[in-house]
Design a protein around this motif. Structure first.
Motif: not given
Length: 293
Positions: A4, A8, A11-12, A254, A257-258, A261
């Motif tokens: 994960q 993150v 993707n971030g 980031i 993204s976090a 998620t």
């Protein structure tokens, strides 16, 4: 590192680089002309549509894809020249509110043109075949197109840093930004520098549209979300600061993204908390620009 956390991070970073591709032209034109171009997202959108019209929905290769992005950049650059001649040049010596109103009107005009030419249907463009796959990193599947966007953003940032801090052109642009009158007295063609700066910002917007067109469904409103994050990054990083905008884009990506998620039920809230904290802590931005930095 958990799968994960890897997801993150990558993707971030990809989101952050996408934000930076859009924000680069926005902070560039503000750094030189001190204009917040509200139409920037609309020209990003036109760049995406031009890339779709030229390259189609299925790019033949990564090189074709990049060539189409450059064509979109050149086409939007021409639109930038026309915008400078017809609109921005007339507003350089008046109150900045007029520029905001003019660029807002230009945004609405561009959206209307896009609807008239391409309609209101959604279009999809696939990534080039070389990057239309996934690899496993740290137990998480990462799209190769994600890595391509990250790499493109890093290359663009390095290029802008070199231009602004390692070339005579960058020194001339910083001189014009800091004191146009003095720059003119030492022989610099100030109107030409200002015009080229506007065109460069539009070229960056068109290139971003061409590169990011597979990243989302294409519609006349595609630029709205990107330009919102771009404005956030410009404010957090420091108005006119390319370096600050770059770091702010990574941070925004980031955090977003976090948030998606780990706190999906509170969609988007973290990024606004970040903006509020940044404005209280550093109201002038992380790297306040002296002219352009």
């Amino acid at each position: 590192m958990s799968s994960q956390a890897v997801f993150v991070l990558f993707n971030g970073m990809a989101q952050g680089m996408a934000f930076f591709l859009v924000a680069a032209g926005l902070t560039w034109v503000f750094g030189i002309l001190k204009i917040l171009n509200l139409a920037h997202g609309a020209f990003f959108m036109l760049g995406a549509y031009i890339a779709y019209s030229v390259g189609g929905a299925w790019p033949a290769s990564i090189w074709t894809f990049l060539a189409v992005a450059l064509v979109a950049a050149a086409a939007v650059g021409v639109l930038g020249y026309l915008t400078d001649v017809l609109v921005l040049r007339r507003l350089r010596n008046v109150d900045y509110h007029y520029a905001l109103i003019a660029t807002f009107g230009l945004m609405l005009f561009c959206e209307g043109v896009a609807k008239a030419i391409w309609g209101t249907d959604y279009f999809a463009v696939m990534p080039p075949p070389e990057v239309d796959r996934a690899i496993v990193v740290g137990g998480s599947y990462i799209s190769v197109y994600t890595l391509f966007v990250i790499g493109t953003g890093l290359v663009l940032y390095a290029a802008l840093e070199i231009v602004m801090h390692r070339t005579w052109a960058g020194k001339i642009m910083r001189a014009v930004s800091n004191d146009p009158w003095m720059a003119g007295t030492v022989g610099i063609n100030v109107p030409l520098v200002l015009m080229l700066s506007v065109v460069a910002s539009f070229v960056l917007a068109g290139f971003a549209g061409g590169v990011l067109v597979p990243n989302q469904a294409l519609s006349p409103h595609v630029g709205a979300s990107f330009v919102l994050y771009a404005f956030m990054a410009v404010v957090i990083g420091g108005l006119g600061s390319i370096r600050g905008t770059f770091l702010a884009c990574i941070l925004l990506g980031i955090v977003e993204s976090a948030n998606a998620t780990f706190m999906a039920q509170y969609g988007g809230i973290a990024i606004y908390i970040l903006l509020a904290v940044a404005l209280v802590w550093k109201p002038n931005g992380f790297f306040p620009a002296q002219g352009t930095t």
